[in-house]
Every structure is written in C-alpha cells, then in structure tokens.
Design a protein around this motif. Structure first.
Motif, PDB file in Angstrom:
ATOM      1  N   ARG A  72       0.838  -1.207   0.000  1.00 55.42           N
ATOM      2  CA  ARG A  72       0.000   0.000   0.000  1.00 55.42           C
ATOM      3  C   ARG A  72       0.864   1.245   0.000  1.00 55.42           C
ATOM      4  NH1 ARG A  72      -0.629   4.235   2.065  1.00 55.42           N
ATOM      5  NH2 ARG A  72       1.035   3.611   3.490  1.00 55.42           N
ATOM      6  N   ARG A  73       0.780   2.002  -1.047  1.00 59.50           N
ATOM      7  CA  ARG A  73       1.458   3.289  -1.139  1.00 59.50           C
ATOM      8  C   ARG A  73       0.433   4.332  -1.538  1.00 59.50           C
ATOM      9  NH1 ARG A  73       6.924   3.581  -1.300  1.00 59.50           N
ATOM     10  NH2 ARG A  73       6.320   5.560  -0.375  1.00 59.50           N
ATOM     11  N   THR A  74       0.682   5.540  -1.118  1.00 58.65           N
ATOM     12  CA  THR A  74      -0.237   6.610  -1.476  1.00 58.65           C
ATOM     13  C   THR A  74      -0.291   6.782  -2.993  1.00 58.65           C
ATOM     14  OG1 THR A  74      -0.079   7.795   0.589  1.00 58.65           O
ATOM     15  CG2 THR A  74      -0.515   9.122  -1.367  1.00 58.65           C
ATOM     16  N   ARG A  79      -1.835   9.252  -5.979  1.00 58.99           N
ATOM     17  CA  ARG A  79      -2.466  10.549  -6.274  1.00 58.99           C
ATOM     18  C   ARG A  79      -2.837  10.687  -7.745  1.00 58.99           C
ATOM     19  NH1 ARG A  79       1.751  11.741  -2.682  1.00 58.99           N
ATOM     20  NH2 ARG A  79       1.042  12.421  -0.635  1.00 58.99           N
ATOM     21  N   MET A  91       7.544  16.701  -2.783  1.00 55.84           N
ATOM     22  CA  MET A  91       6.575  15.652  -3.106  1.00 55.84           C
ATOM     23  C   MET A  91       5.677  16.049  -4.278  1.00 55.84           C
ATOM     24  SD  MET A  91       5.386  14.738   0.785  1.00 55.84           S
ATOM     25  CE  MET A  91       4.033  13.639   0.404  1.00 55.84           C
ATOM     26  N   VAL A  97       3.273  18.147  -3.938  1.00 59.82           N
ATOM     27  CA  VAL A  97       1.929  18.364  -3.363  1.00 59.82           C
ATOM     28  C   VAL A  97       1.684  19.866  -3.304  1.00 59.82           C
ATOM     29  CG1 VAL A  97       0.546  18.129  -1.257  1.00 59.82           C
ATOM     30  CG2 VAL A  97       1.932  16.204  -2.054  1.00 59.82           C
ATOM     31  N   TRP A 140     -10.350   6.979  12.954  1.00 60.26           N
ATOM     32  CA  TRP A 140      -9.048   6.775  12.298  1.00 60.26           C
ATOM     33  C   TRP A 140      -8.662   5.305  12.236  1.00 60.26           C
ATOM     34  CZ3 TRP A 140      -6.568   9.449   8.871  1.00 60.26           C
ATOM     35  CH2 TRP A 140      -6.920  10.787   8.719  1.00 60.26           C
ATOM     36  N   VAL A 161      -5.451   8.067  -1.521  1.00 64.11           N
ATOM     37  CA  VAL A 161      -4.644   8.969  -0.702  1.00 64.11           C
ATOM     38  C   VAL A 161      -5.532   9.436   0.448  1.00 64.11           C
ATOM     39  CG1 VAL A 161      -5.130  10.824  -2.406  1.00 64.11           C
ATOM     40  CG2 VAL A 161      -3.471  11.250  -0.605  1.00 64.11           C
ATOM     41  N   THR A 162      -4.985   9.410   1.663  1.00 64.61           N
ATOM     42  CA  THR A 162      -5.763   9.907   2.815  1.00 64.61           C
ATOM     43  C   THR A 162      -5.702  11.435   2.782  1.00 64.61           C
ATOM     44  OG1 THR A 162      -3.755   9.505   4.090  1.00 64.61           O
ATOM     45  CG2 THR A 162      -5.551   7.991   4.447  1.00 64.61           C
ATOM     46  N   TYR A 163      -6.577  12.011   1.965  1.00 67.64           N
ATOM     47  CA  TYR A 163      -6.540  13.467   1.759  1.00 67.64           C
ATOM     48  C   TYR A 163      -7.279  14.173   2.903  1.00 67.64           C
ATOM     49  CZ  TYR A 163      -7.562  18.034  -0.200  1.00 67.64           C
ATOM     50  OH  TYR A 163      -7.706  19.380  -0.359  1.00 67.64           O
ATOM     51  N   THR A 164      -6.538  15.079   3.569  1.00 68.85           N
ATOM     52  CA  THR A 164      -7.093  15.801   4.726  1.00 68.85           C
ATOM     53  C   THR A 164      -7.006  17.310   4.454  1.00 68.85           C
ATOM     54  OG1 THR A 164      -4.876  15.622   5.722  1.00 68.85           O
ATOM     55  CG2 THR A 164      -6.521  14.040   6.461  1.00 68.85           C
ATOM     56  N   LYS A 188       4.324   3.847  -6.308  1.00 67.92           N
ATOM     57  CA  LYS A 188       5.680   3.739  -5.771  1.00 67.92           C
ATOM     58  C   LYS A 188       5.976   2.280  -5.390  1.00 67.92           C
ATOM     59  CE  LYS A 188       4.657   7.969  -3.742  1.00 67.92           C
ATOM     60  NZ  LYS A 188       4.115   8.423  -2.499  1.00 67.92           N
ATOM     61  N   LYS A 243       7.006  -0.903   0.383  1.00 69.27           N
ATOM     62  CA  LYS A 243       7.824  -0.470   1.521  1.00 69.27           C
ATOM     63  C   LYS A 243       8.674  -1.621   2.026  1.00 69.27           C
ATOM     64  CE  LYS A 243       4.998   3.125   3.261  1.00 69.27           C
ATOM     65  NZ  LYS A 243       4.762   3.974   4.377  1.00 69.27           N
TER      66      LYS A 243
HETATM   67  C1  FMN Z   1      -3.273  11.607   8.694  1.00 64.52           C
HETATM   68  C2  FMN Z   1      -2.760  11.715   7.290  1.00 64.52           C
HETATM   69  C3  FMN Z   1      -3.030  12.844   6.551  1.00 64.52           C
HETATM   70  C4  FMN Z   1      -2.593  12.956   5.238  1.00 64.52           C
HETATM   71  N1  FMN Z   1      -2.953  14.049   4.496  1.00 64.52           N
HETATM   72  C5  FMN Z   1      -2.590  14.117   3.206  1.00 64.52           C
HETATM   73  C6  FMN Z   1      -3.049  15.209   2.397  1.00 64.52           C
HETATM   74  O1  FMN Z   1      -3.815  16.068   2.852  1.00 64.52           O
HETATM   75  N2  FMN Z   1      -2.662  15.259   1.102  1.00 64.52           N
HETATM   76  C7  FMN Z   1      -1.855  14.294   0.550  1.00 64.52           C
HETATM   77  O2  FMN Z   1      -1.558  14.380  -0.640  1.00 64.52           O
HETATM   78  N3  FMN Z   1      -1.418  13.237   1.286  1.00 64.52           N
HETATM   79  C8  FMN Z   1      -1.777  13.127   2.582  1.00 64.52           C
HETATM   80  N4  FMN Z   1      -1.380  12.036   3.348  1.00 64.52           N
HETATM   81  C9  FMN Z   1      -0.551  10.979   2.726  1.00 64.52           C
HETATM   82  C10 FMN Z   1       0.907  11.026   3.199  1.00 64.52           C
HETATM   83  O3  FMN Z   1       1.577  12.089   2.568  1.00 64.52           O
HETATM   84  C11 FMN Z   1       1.578   9.684   2.886  1.00 64.52           C
HETATM   85  O4  FMN Z   1       0.917   8.667   3.594  1.00 64.52           O
HETATM   86  C12 FMN Z   1       3.063   9.692   3.243  1.00 64.52           C
HETATM   87  O5  FMN Z   1       3.772  10.550   2.384  1.00 64.52           O
HETATM   88  C13 FMN Z   1       3.686   8.298   3.204  1.00 64.52           C
HETATM   89  O6  FMN Z   1       3.543   7.706   1.943  1.00 64.52           O
HETATM   90  P1  FMN Z   1       2.819   6.271   1.762  1.00 64.52           P
HETATM   91  O7  FMN Z   1       1.359   6.461   2.084  1.00 64.52           O
HETATM   92  O8  FMN Z   1       3.060   5.880   0.328  1.00 64.52           O
HETATM   93  O9  FMN Z   1       3.436   5.341   2.750  1.00 64.52           O
HETATM   94  C14 FMN Z   1      -1.817  11.913   4.657  1.00 64.52           C
HETATM   95  C15 FMN Z   1      -1.546  10.765   5.418  1.00 64.52           C
HETATM   96  C16 FMN Z   1      -2.038  10.652   6.693  1.00 64.52           C
HETATM   97  C17 FMN Z   1      -1.788   9.373   7.450  1.00 64.52           C
END
Ligand code: FMN
Length: 191
Positions: free
Chosen positions: A13-15, A17, A88, A90, A120, A138-141, A173, A176
């Motif tokens: 699992r990788r983010t 976008r 990144m 972003v 959460w 992506v956990t977009y916040t 990506k 991990k």
């Molecule tokens: C609580 C939390 C909030 C996050 N908020 C954002 C966000 O607003 N925008 C974004 O692009 N990524 C966001 N992320 C993704 C992180 O940037 C990402 O998980 C981190 O860079 C590690 O990469 P991976 O998910 O591939 O392990 C968030 C992750 C978490 C856990």
C-alpha cells in the motif's frame, strides 16, 4: 506464507495521487465499504458515517471547494513542511478529486464516545481493504472541511476527517521495506 499476507498488503500500500479513468466495480466497492463495519470501535458503536460520491458534477464541486481552501493554506505555509510538500509535488491542485471514480468522505460522529480514535482506526482498515482490491487511494485531509458540509448535507454533529479518492493507480511507488528504526522497545521505553 499465508501468515505474511497481511504484511504484504501493508508493504504494497502506497499513497496514490494519480488515477486511471477505469471504473471501480460494484463488488470491490462493496467489500471496501464492508471493511468500515468491522474495526473495533468505542463501545462497538462505529461512531462515523461515510458518504460515497460518484457523480462527476459533485466531484467537481468538491475539487473546487477543496482547491479554494488549499490555495490559502499553501500561501501561508513556510519552512520544512513547505519544502517537503514542494519535493513531493503536493500543492493546491487536487486533480485526484475528479480523476478518481469514487470519493469516500468519512466523518466522525461527535455524539458518540471515542469517535476520533475509532474513525481513524476505521480509516486504517479501509486503506488496506482498498489495497487488497488492487485499487489505490490517498488519505486526503484538507486544511478546512467546512466547504463539504453543505455540499453533502452533512449534519453538524459529524466532523469530516478524510476524503479518500478510490480508483486504479496510474502509477505506484515501490513496496515499503520494514524499518528497523521503528522505535519498538521491549519491557521498558528506552527513549
Ligand atoms: C493523517 C494523514 C493525513 C494525510 N494528508 C494528506 C493530504 O492532505 N494530502 C496528501 O496528498 N497526502 C496526505 N497524506 C498521505 C501522506 O503524505 C503519505 O501517507 C506519506 O507521504 C507516506 O507515503 P505512503 O502512504 O506511500 O506510505 C496523509 C496521510 C495521513 C496518514
């Protein structure tokens, strides 16, 4: 090897976008949503609600609302976090909000106990369920969620925590590796 399966999902699992236009099938979406009903939660009350958005017009409105608040947020941002986001790639543009076929908006129910912790924990479950379907997210916040309350008719007692775009990754990506510096101590904390 069966025992390694969950760890494999966690490592893979990788983010994501960037999403393909390919639709998410109903069975996958249903399994992902089911994952939200399974985590432990305060008093077993599952203190959160989820809005599933697939309508392109609504996704466009959500993207516009989010980008508006993000422009202000990124203008104020300085220092290490800004450098990190620049690296990144972003920024205030959030194309994934319209590119992903599905958006899941997960909001905690503040009238129930342990709503924040439980919400959460459920998000942790669902991101793994998404990975398990070969999909990404992506956990977009966003820095401010107020724009979404009226758009999705969310009652005031709910506090949105995340927007999860769900779709097939356009790129991803590498998996991990386990990190030995993970601050695990045995018997007592050695910080
Ligand atoms: C609580 C939390 C909030 C996050 N908020 C954002 C966000 O607003 N925008 C974004 O692009 N990524 C966001 N992320 C993704 C992180 O940037 C990402 O998980 C981190 O860079 C590690 O990469 P991976 O998910 O591939 O392990 C968030 C992750 C978490 C856990």
């Amino acid at each position: 090897m069966e025992n390694e399966k969950l760890l494999e999902i966690m490592k893979n699992r990788r983010t994501v976008r960037n999403f393909l236009a390919k639709p998410v099938d109903e069975a996958s979406l249903n399994r992902i949503i089911e994952a939200l009903t399974l985590p432990p939660s305060g008093a077993g009350l599952l203190p959160y609600g989820t809005v599933v958005v697939r309508d392109p017009e609504m996704k466009q409105k959500i993207r516009e609302g989010a980008q508006k608040v993000e422009i202000e947020y990124y203008e104020r941002l300085t220092g290490r976090l800004k450098d990190k986001f620049d690296k990144m790639g972003v920024n205030s543009e959030k194309p994934f909000l319209t590119d992903a076929p599905v958006l899941l908006i997960i909001a905690g129910d503040t009238e129930k106990p342990y709503w924040l912790e439980s919400t959460w924990l459920a998000i942790g479950y669902i991101v793994l369920a998404i990975e398990n379907e070969g999909l990404g997210s992506v956990t977009y916040t966003p820095s401010d969620f107020s724009f979404i309350m009226d758009l999705l008719k969310i009652p005031d007692r709910f506090v949105p925590q995340v927007i999860l775009p769900v779709g097939y990754p356009a790129n991803k990506k590498p998996p991990k590796k386990s990190r030995p510096e993970g601050r695990i101590y045995y018997e007592e904390c050695k910080e």
